[in-house]
Design a protein around this motif. Structure first.
Motif, mmCIF file in Angstrom:
data_model
loop_
_atom_site.group_PDB
_atom_site.id
_atom_site.type_symbol
_atom_site.label_atom_id
_atom_site.label_comp_id
_atom_site.label_asym_id
_atom_site.label_seq_id
_atom_site.Cartn_x
_atom_site.Cartn_y
_atom_site.Cartn_z
ATOM 1 N N HIS A 400 0.847 -1.192 0.000
ATOM 2 C CA HIS A 400 0.000 0.000 0.000
ATOM 3 C C HIS A 400 0.885 1.245 0.000
ATOM 4 N N ASN A 401 0.680 2.121 -0.985
ATOM 5 C CA ASN A 401 1.482 3.337 -1.078
ATOM 6 C C ASN A 401 0.971 4.399 -0.119
ATOM 7 N N ILE A 402 1.889 4.957 0.669
ATOM 8 C CA ILE A 402 1.557 6.016 1.622
ATOM 9 C C ILE A 402 2.365 7.254 1.279
ATOM 10 N N ASP A 403 1.684 8.355 1.075
ATOM 11 C CA ASP A 403 2.348 9.620 0.808
ATOM 12 C C ASP A 403 2.815 10.199 2.138
ATOM 13 N N PRO A 404 4.126 10.389 2.336
ATOM 14 C CA PRO A 404 4.602 10.922 3.620
ATOM 15 C C PRO A 404 4.035 12.300 3.950
ATOM 16 N N ALA A 405 3.583 13.036 2.929
ATOM 17 C CA ALA A 405 3.060 14.376 3.175
ATOM 18 C C ALA A 405 1.841 14.358 4.089
ATOM 19 N N VAL A 406 1.034 13.289 4.027
ATOM 20 C CA VAL A 406 -0.167 13.276 4.874
ATOM 21 C C VAL A 406 0.210 13.144 6.348
ATOM 22 N N ILE A 407 1.304 12.442 6.607
ATOM 23 C CA ILE A 407 1.785 12.315 7.988
ATOM 24 C C ILE A 407 2.395 13.625 8.443
ATOM 25 N N GLU A 408 3.199 14.218 7.572
ATOM 26 C CA GLU A 408 3.864 15.479 7.895
ATOM 27 C C GLU A 408 2.843 16.588 8.134
ATOM 28 N N ASP A 409 1.815 16.652 7.292
ATOM 29 C CA ASP A 409 0.781 17.679 7.457
ATOM 30 C C ASP A 409 0.052 17.516 8.780
ATOM 31 N N VAL A 417 4.835 21.706 16.923
ATOM 32 C CA VAL A 417 5.694 21.146 15.883
ATOM 33 C C VAL A 417 6.120 22.233 14.900
ATOM 34 N N THR A 418 7.424 22.368 14.715
ATOM 35 C CA THR A 418 7.959 23.378 13.786
ATOM 36 C C THR A 418 8.481 22.772 12.488
ATOM 37 N N GLY A 419 8.660 21.475 12.460
ATOM 38 C CA GLY A 419 9.117 20.805 11.246
ATOM 39 C C GLY A 419 8.830 19.320 11.351
ATOM 40 N N ALA A 420 8.555 18.675 10.211
ATOM 41 C CA ALA A 420 8.236 17.255 10.233
ATOM 42 C C ALA A 420 8.682 16.596 8.943
ATOM 43 N N SER A 421 9.169 15.359 9.062
ATOM 44 C CA SER A 421 9.584 14.592 7.895
ATOM 45 C C SER A 421 9.324 13.118 8.173
ATOM 46 N N ALA A 422 8.528 12.490 7.310
ATOM 47 C CA ALA A 422 8.175 11.087 7.498
ATOM 48 C C ALA A 422 8.902 10.210 6.485
ATOM 49 N N VAL A 423 9.347 9.046 6.927
ATOM 50 C CA VAL A 423 10.047 8.099 6.061
ATOM 51 C C VAL A 423 9.580 6.690 6.389
ATOM 52 N N GLY A 424 9.996 5.744 5.563
ATOM 53 C CA GLY A 424 9.690 4.349 5.816
ATOM 54 C C GLY A 424 10.790 3.678 6.616
ATOM 55 N N ARG A 425 10.389 2.906 7.620
ATOM 56 C CA ARG A 425 11.345 2.116 8.404
ATOM 57 C C ARG A 425 11.184 0.651 8.006
ATOM 58 N N PRO A 426 12.278 -0.047 7.761
ATOM 59 C CA PRO A 426 12.163 -1.459 7.369
ATOM 60 C C PRO A 426 11.359 -2.248 8.390
ATOM 61 N N GLU A 432 7.734 -1.983 4.916
ATOM 62 C CA GLU A 432 8.033 -0.691 5.518
ATOM 63 C C GLU A 432 6.864 -0.277 6.390
ATOM 64 N N VAL A 433 7.165 0.450 7.445
ATOM 65 C CA VAL A 433 6.130 1.128 8.223
ATOM 66 C C VAL A 433 6.538 2.585 8.357
ATOM 67 N N PRO A 434 5.579 3.506 8.454
ATOM 68 C CA PRO A 434 5.933 4.925 8.540
ATOM 69 C C PRO A 434 6.416 5.317 9.931
ATOM 70 N N VAL A 435 7.463 6.125 9.945
ATOM 71 C CA VAL A 435 7.937 6.763 11.174
ATOM 72 C C VAL A 435 8.166 8.232 10.844
ATOM 73 N N ALA A 436 8.152 9.085 11.853
ATOM 74 C CA ALA A 436 8.285 10.519 11.610
ATOM 75 C C ALA A 436 9.328 11.130 12.521
ATOM 76 N N TYR A 437 10.024 12.115 11.975
ATOM 77 C CA TYR A 437 10.999 12.903 12.723
ATOM 78 C C TYR A 437 10.487 14.330 12.781
ATOM 79 N N VAL A 438 10.560 14.941 13.955
ATOM 80 C CA VAL A 438 10.011 16.285 14.117
ATOM 81 C C VAL A 438 10.954 17.177 14.913
ATOM 82 N N THR A 439 10.839 18.466 14.682
ATOM 83 C CA THR A 439 11.436 19.480 15.546
ATOM 84 C C THR A 439 10.286 20.172 16.257
ATOM 85 N N VAL A 440 10.519 20.539 17.516
ATOM 86 C CA VAL A 440 9.423 21.109 18.304
ATOM 87 C C VAL A 440 9.884 22.373 19.032
#
Length: 540
Positions: A400-409, A417-426, A432-440
């Motif tokens: 299933h394709n997941i657009d990281p933008a929906v998680i980041e938004d 939250v001041t910044g967000a970036s989501a990626v796939g973790r093996p 893959e499962v989605p994980v997110a990195y954020v600045t706060v």
């Protein structure tokens, strides 16, 4: 109505503009012809002001258009004396604006300019030089003669090689023609947002196409004054403490920067009269709503988004401060055609599509009729583009394709939250499962943010398995998000406890295993859809 300058103040003007062929607009043949036109029309008008470091910004260096033309001709004569010609790539590596501005234009007059990021690793620089057959000139001295009687470039001649924003391995080299660059500069200059008295602020590095097209070539069309920051540009911390006073002193009308710059400026007290600043341009990376809201509330200055890529010369779309389309990066520029392909990826056609990638000296890999941008997008009937992520950044969870933008938004909707970036973790089960990195900026826990996102993502599969708070999100040298580093970290976290190393190679992630650990590690790694290889041990 001028043939060169159509009416262009609103989105609905686009159709009328394109009723006249671009070939009938009377554009200059080359970047040199564009500069020569400006010097002929406004010889004594101030063209360029270069600030020293921020602490001494009141002692700048300036050139009129006639003086800039003279500087370019002197550098061109120097390059010819050193044996450079029309088909030669001329490598330029410097942070000195007083050298780089005339040197780039001179290199395009004589041969092919190849500005390079001085911070690139030496092995990457050497690979780029070899691929282009380029050499670096000695710019330490310049002939006094400001006359130039050499061969003049034509529109179809190559003007520049720009390296793309690659960060693993040597970046690609994109070739621009003079016609590419002049057309793109005209598309930006043709709007009625800025007149001849407008003053632009520039601080992006000159190895980036935005600096060349948006803040060097485009102002030449209308004789606009450009104030350039010192060698470090926006990377100089002291600049921000002086920024609003610089705007007041030079009566800056607009500026061009990446989102991170506006995030910082939103925190800088407005200690001067900035009423001259009509709008600010932003591009190179997605603009977080929190950054837009905080900057506009803090300054009263609207942010106007744009969109482009090196392979399409620079800019393909730009917004209108009086006709904002929320969620859009702007309307396509005149004479550039855009479409969304069957796979959802945006494609571009028209006069700004580059000549191709440099494969070897004098050899290009030419693009097709339509340039595949790699950006997932939609385009409305008015030509406004909405981006939804990078195709290669898709997280594939169980097919299933997941657009990281929906998680980041979703995460950016949290006030802390001041910044967000989501990626796939093996993942051994889902791939893959989605994980997110954020600045706060605030008191919030990773678990609270994970629950926040889980309740707001549009589908259950997109809920992040983990949210990691980091001091800063990784960026490339030109301010673009760098997700490879986050994928490396996510993989490393998943494989914690195994005797392996994880690194980035060729834009992807690879797991390195010591030869003596293969037997123990291989059964575990085989559960994942990840690349791994035996690590080469250092020889004594």
């Amino acid at each position: 109505m001028s043939t060169l300058w159509p009416r262009y103040s609103a989105p609905e003007d686009l159709t009328e503009i394109e009723s006249v062929p671009l070939s009938d607009r009377g554009l200059p043949d080359s970047t040199y012809a564009l500069l020569k036109r400006a010097a002929d029309l406004w010889p004594h008008r101030r063209a360029i002001t270069i600030l020293p470091e921020a602490a001494r910004w009141r002692k700048p260096r300036s050139w009129t258009f006639a003086e800039l033309l003279g500087e370019v001709r002197r550098y061109a004569n120097l390059l010819r004396e050193q044996g450079f010609g029309r088909n030669d790539a001329i490598a330029l590596m410097s942070n000195d604006r007083a050298v780089m501005i005339p040197a780039i234009l001179a290199a395009q007059l004589v041969g092919i300019a190849m500005p390079i990021n001085p911070d690139l690793a030496p092995e990457h620089v050497n690979e780029l030089l070899a691929r282009a057959g380029a050499r670096e000139p000695d710019l330490s001295a310049s002939p006094e003669s400001s006359k130039y009687d050499g061969e003049l470039p034509q529109g179809t001649d190559l003007a520049a090689y720009f390296h793309t924003g690659g960060t693993t391995g040597a970046p690609k080299l994109a070739a621009h023609t003079h016609a590419n660059e002049v057309a793109n500069a005209w598309m930006l200059a043709a709007n009625e947002l800025l007149d001849e008295d407008s003053v632009l602020f520039a601080a992006l590095p000159l190895f980036h196409v935005n600096a060349l097209i948006v803040t060097l070539l485009t102002p030449l069309f209308k004789g606009q004054h450009v104030v350039w920051a010192g060698p470090l540009g926006y990377r100089e911390p002291a600049l921000y403490g002086e920024f609003w006073r610089i705007v007041e002193h030079f009566r800056i009308t607009t500026m061009s920067a990446v989102p991170t710059v506006y995030g910082v400026l939103a925190q800088c007290p407005v200690n001067a009269d900035i009423s001259s600043l009509r709008f600010a341009m932003v591009g190179a990376a997605p603009l977080p709503p929190a950054v837009r809201n905080s900057f506009e509330a803090h300054t009263g200055v609207p942010l106007v988004e744009g969109y482009g890529l090196t392979e399409a010369t620079c800019a393909t779309a730009r917004g209108f401060p009086d006709a904002l389309r929320p969620g859009s990066v702007g309307q396509r520029l005149p004479y550039q055609q855009v479409k969304v392909q069957a796979d959802g990826v945006l494609a571009i056609s028209g006069p700004t599509v580059f000549a191709g990638y440099v494969k070897s000296p004098g050899e290009l890999v030419e693009p097709g009729e339509w340039l595949d941008t790699g950006d997932l997008a939609s385009v409305d009937d008015d030509g406004f583009i909405r981006l939804s992520g990078r195709a290669k950044d898709l997280i594939v969870r169980g097919g299933h394709n997941i657009d990281p933008a929906v998680i980041e938004d979703a995460l950016l909707g949290h006030s802390a939250v001041t910044g967000a970036s989501a990626v796939g973790r093996p993942d051994p089960h889902a791939g893959e499962v989605p994980v997110a990195y954020v600045t706060v900026a605030g008191d919030v826990t990773p678990e609270e943010l994970r629950e926040w996102a889980e309740q707001r993502v549009p589908e259950r599969a997109a809920a992040p398995k983990e949210v990691v708070v980091v001091p800063a999100l990784p960026l490339t040298a030109i301010g673009k998000p760098y997700k490879v580093e986050l994928r490396v970290d996510a993989t490393r976290r998943e494989l914690e406890g195994l005797d392996v190393e994880v690194s980035a190679e060729g834009g992807g992630v690879v797991v390195l295993v010591g030869a003596d650990a293969v037997a123990d590690v291989k059964p575990v790694l085989d559960r994942y859809a990840i690349a791994w290889r035996i690590k080469e041990e250092a020889r004594s």
